[in-house]
Design a protein around this motif. Structure first.
Motif, short mmCIF file in Angstrom:
data_model
loop_
_atom_site.label_atom_id
_atom_site.label_comp_id
_atom_site.label_asym_id
_atom_site.label_seq_id
_atom_site.Cartn_x
_atom_site.Cartn_y
_atom_site.Cartn_z
N ILE A 147 69.26 55.84 61.46
CA ILE A 147 67.79 55.86 61.05
C ILE A 147 67.47 55.83 59.54
O ILE A 147 66.40 55.38 59.44
CB ILE A 147 67.26 57.25 61.90
CG1 ILE A 147 67.24 57.20 63.24
CG2 ILE A 147 65.93 57.35 61.64
CD1 ILE A 147 66.98 58.40 64.04
N CYS A 148 68.17 56.82 58.97
CA CYS A 148 67.91 56.80 57.54
C CYS A 148 68.16 55.35 56.65
O CYS A 148 67.79 55.31 55.68
CB CYS A 148 68.99 57.70 56.88
SG CYS A 148 68.29 59.57 57.27
N GLN A 149 68.79 54.45 57.30
CA GLN A 149 69.14 53.12 56.83
C GLN A 149 67.54 52.19 56.81
O GLN A 149 67.56 51.41 56.14
CB GLN A 149 70.03 52.27 57.70
CG GLN A 149 71.54 52.96 57.42
CD GLN A 149 72.44 52.20 58.43
OE1 GLN A 149 72.28 51.00 58.81
NE2 GLN A 149 73.39 52.92 58.81
N PHE A 150 66.68 52.70 57.59
CA PHE A 150 65.38 52.06 57.81
C PHE A 150 64.57 52.96 57.10
O PHE A 150 64.23 54.11 57.12
CB PHE A 150 65.24 51.78 59.18
CG PHE A 150 66.04 51.17 60.10
CD1 PHE A 150 65.98 49.50 59.95
CD2 PHE A 150 67.10 51.62 60.48
CE1 PHE A 150 66.91 48.94 60.81
CE2 PHE A 150 68.20 51.20 61.46
CZ PHE A 150 68.01 49.51 61.40
N LYS A 151 63.55 51.93 56.25
CA LYS A 151 62.48 52.47 55.77
C LYS A 151 61.16 53.01 56.90
O LYS A 151 61.42 52.63 58.12
CB LYS A 151 61.55 51.54 54.72
CG LYS A 151 62.54 51.12 53.61
CD LYS A 151 61.90 50.06 52.69
CE LYS A 151 62.86 49.72 51.52
NZ LYS A 151 62.30 48.70 50.87
N PRO A 152 60.34 54.13 56.53
CA PRO A 152 59.28 54.38 57.49
C PRO A 152 58.40 53.34 58.23
O PRO A 152 58.30 53.24 59.44
CB PRO A 152 58.26 54.98 56.60
CG PRO A 152 59.29 55.68 55.65
CD PRO A 152 60.11 54.41 55.29
N ASP A 153 58.18 52.14 57.48
CA ASP A 153 57.35 50.97 57.94
C ASP A 153 58.44 49.92 58.73
O ASP A 153 57.87 48.91 59.29
CB ASP A 153 56.74 50.09 56.96
CG ASP A 153 57.39 49.62 55.68
OD1 ASP A 153 58.67 49.83 55.68
OD2 ASP A 153 56.94 49.08 55.08
N GLU A 154 59.62 50.30 59.02
CA GLU A 154 60.64 49.53 59.39
C GLU A 154 61.04 49.71 60.93
O GLU A 154 61.54 49.12 61.62
CB GLU A 154 61.94 49.08 58.86
CG GLU A 154 61.83 48.41 57.16
CD GLU A 154 63.02 48.45 56.69
OE1 GLU A 154 62.96 47.52 55.44
OE2 GLU A 154 63.82 49.39 56.65
N TRP A 155 60.65 50.83 61.24
CA TRP A 155 61.01 51.18 62.74
C TRP A 155 59.87 52.00 63.49
O TRP A 155 58.98 52.42 62.90
CB TRP A 155 62.20 52.06 62.74
CG TRP A 155 62.36 53.38 62.01
CD1 TRP A 155 62.20 53.67 60.70
CD2 TRP A 155 62.24 54.86 62.67
NE1 TRP A 155 62.34 55.15 60.41
CE2 TRP A 155 62.39 55.67 61.55
CE3 TRP A 155 62.25 55.18 63.89
CZ2 TRP A 155 62.39 56.95 61.83
CZ3 TRP A 155 62.37 56.53 64.35
CH2 TRP A 155 62.20 57.52 63.28
N THR A 156 60.09 52.16 64.66
CA THR A 156 58.86 52.66 65.56
C THR A 156 59.66 53.71 66.60
O THR A 156 60.62 53.73 67.02
CB THR A 156 58.38 51.46 66.48
OG1 THR A 156 57.96 50.49 65.63
CG2 THR A 156 57.42 52.06 67.53
#
Length: 279
Positions: free
Chosen positions: A103-112
């Motif tokens: 999860i930490c590999q993705f920025k806040p606007d990149e996952w749901t």
């Protein structure tokens, strides 16, 4: 002769299958349930890295359901007398760490994040407000990431669900667009469509509160989000207490009762003594 050998082989195989089934149903006496929780704490206190073992115990994150699916069987430690599965707390911690690393590999606007279960709305909303991650509670609009014609269509690189069964619409969409899926899975869930499994009780506000509290703490640290992290009890929505074992509680009650009796006897003796002195 050959037929007898075949029957003997089949019988042995059936015995093995039955022994495996019986092993799954090993139960412990009701009065030892709380004692065993304390033993787990003593035996495994150094084995969890994300938070203390006491946090997993007092939030009941280690408690599964009476149903155990084949894909979740490997995470079960044993069953309680009432039939509830007990999850291996070391694996709960390890799998959560694996999920956080992804999860930490993705920025806040990149996952749901999707959470249809009401018990998870409070912690999920706090997590979303802290991190800025898009959140769907109550109802996820099916097709919102697959159908480009929809006015609310958007693209996302990763999906997290709080229950693969309740959040199946979001899960199906994520499968169609072939993005990584993280799922909080209880013992009754099928994990075959989940890429990274977070094993935990996903029915309780306490356990879901713990999962999102740990997730928020680690995600904010990784993305350098300078906000005050609320307490675990804020995420849960109630005060958390680690209960004492039943035997210990009974012993304390008996000790207080004996102490009270002793005080009554002493008081009676004083009264007799004072009466004799008066005479």
């Amino acid at each position: 002769m050959m037929r007898r050998k075949e029957e003997s082989t089949i019988s042995k195989e059936n015995d093995l299958d039955n022994s495996e089934f019986e092993e799954d149903k090993v139960e412990i006496p009701a009065e030892k349930i709380k004692e065993d929780e304390q033993k787990i704490i003593k035996e495994k206190k150094d084995e969890t890295i994300l938070t203390s073992l006491e946090d997993y115990i007092k939030t009941a994150a280690y408690l599964g359901t009476k149903v155990i699916t084949p894909t979740m069987r490997k995470y079960v430690y044993r069953r309680r007398l009432d039939g509830l599965a007990i999850l291996n707390t070391t694996l709960v911690d390890k799998k959560l760490k694996d999920a956080i690393d992804l999860i930490c590999q993705f920025k806040p606007d990149e996952w749901t994040l999707v959470c249809k279960r009401e018990a998870g709305w409070r912690p999920a909303k706090i997590f979303s407000e802290l991190t800025g991650v898009r959140l769907f509670t109550k109802k996820y609009p099916a097709g919102v990431i697959t159908n480009t014609v929809l006015p609310n269509f958007f693209e996302t690189k990763m999906m997290m669900v709080c229950d693969p069964w309740l959040d199946k619409n979001a899960l199906n969409d994520a499968k169609i667009v072939q993005i990584p899926i993280v799922g909080i899975c209880d013992t009754n869930n099928n994990t075959s469509d989940i890429d990274i499994v977070i094993i935990s009780n996903n029915k309780s506000n306490k356990s879901l509160g713990l999962i999102f509290w740990i997730l928020a703490k680690e995600y904010m640290k990784a993305h350098k989000i300078a906000k005050q992290l609320p307490s675990l009890e804020d995420f849960v929505g109630e005060k958390l207490i680690l209960e004492e074992p039943k035997k210990k509680r009974k012993a304390k009650a008996k000790e207080l009762e004996l102490k009270s009796d002793e005080e009554k006897i002493e008081e009676k003796m004083k009264q007799i003594s004072q009466a004799e002195e008066g005479v």
